[in-house]
Design an enzyme around this catalytic site. Structure first.
Site, short mmCIF file in Angstrom:
data_model
loop_
_atom_site.label_atom_id
_atom_site.label_comp_id
_atom_site.label_asym_id
_atom_site.label_seq_id
_atom_site.Cartn_x
_atom_site.Cartn_y
_atom_site.Cartn_z
N LYS A 154 19.48 -33.56 29.17
CA LYS A 154 20.75 -33.57 28.43
C LYS A 154 20.82 -34.74 27.44
CE LYS A 154 21.44 -29.90 30.58
NZ LYS A 154 22.09 -29.48 31.77
C1 LIG Z 1 22.29 -28.43 32.84
C2 LIG Z 1 23.39 -27.44 32.91
C3 LIG Z 1 24.25 -27.35 34.01
C4 LIG Z 1 24.02 -28.09 35.29
O1 LIG Z 1 23.89 -29.46 35.18
P1 LIG Z 1 23.37 -30.32 36.43
O2 LIG Z 1 23.80 -31.71 36.10
O3 LIG Z 1 21.88 -30.16 36.44
O4 LIG Z 1 24.00 -29.80 37.65
C5 LIG Z 1 25.32 -26.48 33.94
N1 LIG Z 1 25.52 -25.71 32.87
C6 LIG Z 1 24.70 -25.74 31.79
C7 LIG Z 1 25.01 -24.87 30.62
C8 LIG Z 1 23.60 -26.60 31.78
O5 LIG Z 1 22.77 -26.60 30.74
#
Ligand SMILES: *Cc1c(COP(=O)(O)O)cnc(C)c1O
Length: 383
Positions: free
Chosen positions: A183
């Site tokens: 992210k």
């Molecule tokens: C990465 C992601 C998540 C989950 O995030 P985590 O921190 O790994 O639980 C949820 N929704 C979307 C669209 C994502 O890309």
């Protein structure tokens, strides 16, 4: 051909980031504590939201947000199938029913019109996804939710720094951000729940830590009784300070990192303009400041048998990594079996699920790396 492998994503970690983690390790307070509080303050200032609560992942945040809304068996939750599976898993684990809404073929976003067609008298919650770093058109969706008395949770995992009509995602309503390594900022694993309702915030804080009114750090700093009481059964989704400090360090650079992502993405768009077989996502028509979390293209099938999967394999052989965000949830084994009637009803999702591919995009990449990717793409397409 490139000598070294270019991954599709790589977190930006400096020596100073590493030193800050070591400092927390030496400080004597390594779990949820002062660094969590600082990261929450920083994120609150960054998004302009009223309340920000650190959690151990966006998935954990989504779990307790759904719990706080009282999503129960028999309820319906409207969400795209073009999303990360965590959301759909949580809906099913709550005993509720996921109702999939198709996305726009060229932006991968849900729209109020398509959501409205899915509302029934069992609908409780809508979970739109801000896709790839752009923003969902929220105004009509908020209007729809208000008119029908439905809850809204924005999946903002891709949207750290995204602006919708001049306002940062996270400022209004309830949104959940992710700090997973791919992210826009990372804590290794982690996330943030932003909301504008103090009562909801209190539930989130309680549910992320055993359902106690306070956590261990509150007890120490506020002199509360060490024997905090369970107000309601909760989970264990708190973020350790070892990780929160990394988030604080990354928040110092988030604007610069997003600016670099934007530079790289614009360069990609320019260089790929004349490559007919490769179609980048379209940009929304309403006003959006893009956080460029992902650079997604759709790969056309060609006469010589090229398709997305062969394209990815061929690029890998040329030392270029790629990803898929996402394979439609309703086409995955469990969901195909459990909701067989859905296949075929989401044409734009399925069209993209077969064709999308995320090209390398991360702040420490260079424009020369983009040149390498585009050269490799051109080579692969004439193979
Ligand atoms: C990465 C992601 C998540 C989950 O995030 P985590 O921190 O790994 O639980 C949820 N929704 C979307 C669209 C994502 O890309």
């Amino acid at each position: 051909m490139r000598k070294d492998f270019l991954p599709f994503s790589r977190p930006s970690i400096t020596e100073a980031d590493i030193a800050s983690v070591a400092d927390v390790l030496r400080s004597g307070w390594i779990t949820t504590g002062p660094k969590n509080a600082e990261l929450e303050d920083r994120f609150r200032a960054f998004t302009g939201c009223r309340a920000a609560t650190c959690v151990s992942s966006a998935t954990g945040g989504m779990h307790i947000a759904m719990k706080a809304l009282g999503i129960d068996p028999g309820d319906e939750v409207i969400t795209p199938s073009m999303t990360w599976v965590s959301t759909v898993n949580l809906i099913v684990l709550a005993g509720a029913t996921p109702v999939f809404v198709d996305v726009d073929r060229d932006t991968l976003m849900v729209s109020a019109d398509r959501i409205e067609a899915k509302i029934t008298d069992r609908t409780r919650l809508i979970i739109p996804v801000h896709f790839a770093g752009a923003a969902v058109d929220m105004d009509p969706i908020r209007g729809l939710a208000d008119r029908h008395g439905l809850s809204l949770i924005e999946d903002a995992a891709h949207a750290i720094g995204t602006e919708y009509k001049g306002v940062r995602v996270g400022r209004t309503g309830t949104s959940i951000f992710s700090f997973h390594p791919i992210k826009n900022i990372t804590t290794g694993e982690g996330g943030m729940v932003c909301c504008d309702d103090p009562i909801f915030e209190e539930r989130i804080r309680r549910l992320k830590f055993h359902g106690l009114g306070v956590d261990a750090y509150d007890r120490r700093t506020q002199g509360r009784s060490p024997q905090a009481e369970v107000i309601e059964p909760g989970f264990k989704y708190n973020l350790p300070d070892i990780l929160a400090v990394l988030g604080l360090r990354q928040m110092n650079r988030v604007d610069a990192m997003n600016a670099k992502r934007t530079l790289l993405a614009e360069y990609y768009r320019e260089k790929l303009r004349d490559v007919d077989e490769i179609r980048p996502l379209a940009l929304p028509e309403y006003s959006v400041k893009h956080a460029w979390h992902l650079f997604i293209v759709r790969v056309a099938s060609t006469a010589n048998g090229m398709n997305r999967d062969r394209f990815m394999t061929a690029l890998k052989a040329l030392n270029i990594g790629t990803g898929i965000h996402f394979r439609a949830a309703h086409l995955q084994a469990f969901y195909r079996k459990t909701f067989p009637e859905v296949a075929g009803t989401l044409p734009d999702t399925e069209w993209n699920s077969r064709r999308i591919c995320s090209l390398p995009l991360f702040p420490d990449m260079t424009l020369e790396d983009v040149d390498d990717v585009v050269d490799a793409i051109k080579k692969v397409l004439i193979q």
